[in-house]
Design an enzyme around this catalytic site. Structure first.
Site, PDB file in Angstrom:
ATOM      1  CG  HIS A 194      -2.075   0.923   1.070  1.00 58.99           C
ATOM      2  ND1 HIS A 194      -2.000   2.268   1.304  1.00 58.99           N
ATOM      3  CD2 HIS A 194      -3.330   0.672   0.630  1.00 58.99           C
ATOM      4  CE1 HIS A 194      -3.161   2.810   1.039  1.00 58.99           C
ATOM      5  NE2 HIS A 194      -3.993   1.876   0.614  1.00 58.99           N
ATOM      6  CG  ASP A 236      -8.617  -4.222  -2.859  1.00 65.35           C
ATOM      7  OD1 ASP A 236      -9.799  -4.056  -2.538  1.00 65.35           O
ATOM      8  OD2 ASP A 236      -7.940  -3.368  -3.439  1.00 65.35           O
TER       9      ASP A 236
END
Ligand code: CMC
Length: 428
Positions: free
Chosen positions: A307, A364
């Site tokens: 991320h 996700d």
């Protein structure tokens, strides 16, 4: 922390104010950089070090794994609030009273009728079209059916536009699925809650009643809350950027949907399941795929890992991982892919490549597994993300307009040819 930052260029010093946020984030305010230095600019591809705005909506601390909406911890909101409450909080800044929430819900419900002519647009798409492309097009098409632009100086006008899109978006999202599934369109049920009604519009079979399922509705509600905002990510920055030209709300949202679609952003939830399925079909050899992810000559990346901002566990992933276990067990579903996901996670967390780069599972990684257990088809995973992110996009667009932010227009450092004479076509 000193309130002044000094930059030295060619022996000359320039001072710039340092600004500190309410959570002690520090930024050098370079508003006057170009004028003070006669044209010097900053270079920051991917905006890794650039704050594009001041915002009072979402706080996240990537090092500590903190995420809060309007000061409320995501963990608490996911447990105690429902999606519309969170939407209200994000957009208007405070949790609604019972009356405010009821009115908000009623107003949204009153706006949930989509013009019949929109169906002709939907009809024009091939059945195989990816729902994200269809959803962004339909959102854009809403402009044609609501052509007058929102007067942002009027709270009432703003409110009307907000409830309008919150009312119509779930209908459009569900319709993109029904089109793909070859099902007749459904208009929902006024007596149902926002999320339950959405699920009904998705799944009601033409020949039967829609069966409510508490586990499915509550899990979906929680997932939408977890996706509802994430400060200045790619799609949100897109919404703010497009809106900064004073393009309308629907146009800005449509652009945000397209930004979200990419596999490095919201599209990762679909990519994760496709990756896990591929690993399963290939015999479940997670080590082979770990090696591929680390090989710089191989374009393969471990989808659902890493991320830009979180350099510690993504707090949303923590909640979703736990929820995935619960939902699968509550629904009595067993999914081999969940075991592969857990195996990959374990290996990655012990592998120096991932540890050194601080790559952890993101939102996700596990969300697709729950979506699947809830009966959501894979190509609808990213539209689910869009439905969840809608309140965040709206809140950010509203904030940007209320703060009267200037048009977004970054600079560049030109590295192309310098002036050269035109060459006639015969001499090229
Ligand atoms: N698998 C393997 N290596 C990775 C991964 C990954 N998933 N993510 C990052 N790296 C490596 C990358 O190759 C680089 O290595 P090196 O320093 O040796 O060149 C290093 O880690 C830093 O990566 P980066 O690409 O510079 O980091 P970024 O901040 O630009 O990208 C990211 C962040 C999310 C795009 C990236 O981690 C990625 O592509 N992840 C997979 C896609 C994904 O899951 N996206 C969903 C993000 S969360 C949902 C959302 O809000 O959008």
């Amino acid at each position: 922390m000193s309130g002044i930052a000094t930059i030295e260029i060619d022996g000359k010093k320039y001072e710039f104010p340092v600004t500190v946020g309410t959570e002690n984030e520090v930024a050098i305010d370079i508003n006057t950089l170009r004028s003070a230095t006669q044209g010097v600019t900053t270079l920051d591809p991917g905006y890794k070090n650039t704050g594009s705005c001041e915002s009072a909506i979402t706080f996240l601390d990537g090092e500590k794994g903190i995420l809060r909406y309007r000061g409320y911890a995501i963990e608490e909101l996911a447990e105690k609030a429902d999606f519309l409450e969170v939407a209200y909080l994000l957009i208007f800044g405070e949790l609604p009273t019972r009356e405010q929430l009821q009115k908000f819900h009623n107003d949204i419900r009153d706006q949930s009728i989509v013009a019949e002519d929109m169906k002709k647009i939907l009809d024009g798409f091939p059945q195989s079209a990816h729902p994200m492309g269809v959803l962004s097009s339909l959102t854009s098409a809403l402009i044609a059916f609501n052509p007058s632009s929102v007067n942002v100086d009027s709270e009432e006008d703003m409110y009307k536009a907000i409830v309008k899109i919150l009312g119509k978006f779930p209908v459009l999202t569900a319709w993109t699925y029904r089109k793909r599934a070859g099902l007749p369109l459904d208009y929902g049920d006024d007596t149902m809650g926002y999320v339950e009604n959405f699920l009904k519009m998705m799944f009601k079979k033409p020949q039967g009643e829609y069966k409510r399922n508490e586990i499915v509705t509550n899990s979906m509600d929680k997932l939408l809350i977890l996706h509802a905002d994430h400060e200045q990510n790619c799609s949100t920055s897109t919404v703010r950027m497009v809106g900064s030209s004073h393009a309308g709300l629907f146009a800005s949202l449509s652009a945000g949907i397209n930004a979200l679609w990419g596999p490095l952003h919201g599209g990762a939830n679909q990519a994760v399941i496709e990756m896990l399925e591929a690993i399963k079909a290939d015999g479940g050899d997670t080590k082979k795929y770990m090696a591929k992810a680390k090989d710089k000559d191989d374009p393969f990346r471990l989808m659902g890992f890493g991320h830009r901002v979180y350099k510690n566990f993504d707090p949303r992933a923590k909640i979703i991982k736990k929820a995935a276990d619960e939902v699968l067990s509550d629904l009595g579903v067993s999914d081999e892919v969940l075991d592969i996901a857990k195996g990959l996670e374990k290996e990655a967390l012990e592998d120096s490549y991932f540890v050194d780069r601080k790559l952890y599972p993101n939102v996700d990684f596990y969300s697709g597994i729950i979506y699947r257990a809830l009966g959501i088809p894979i190509e609808m995973f990213t539209p689910m993300f869009a439905l969840g992110r809608l309140p965040g996009w709206i809140a950010q667009w509203r904030e940007m307009r209320l703060r009267k932010e200037p048009i977004g227009r970054p600079r560049q450092i030109y590295i192309g040819e310098t002036l050269r004479a035109f060459k006639d076509i015969d001499y090229r």
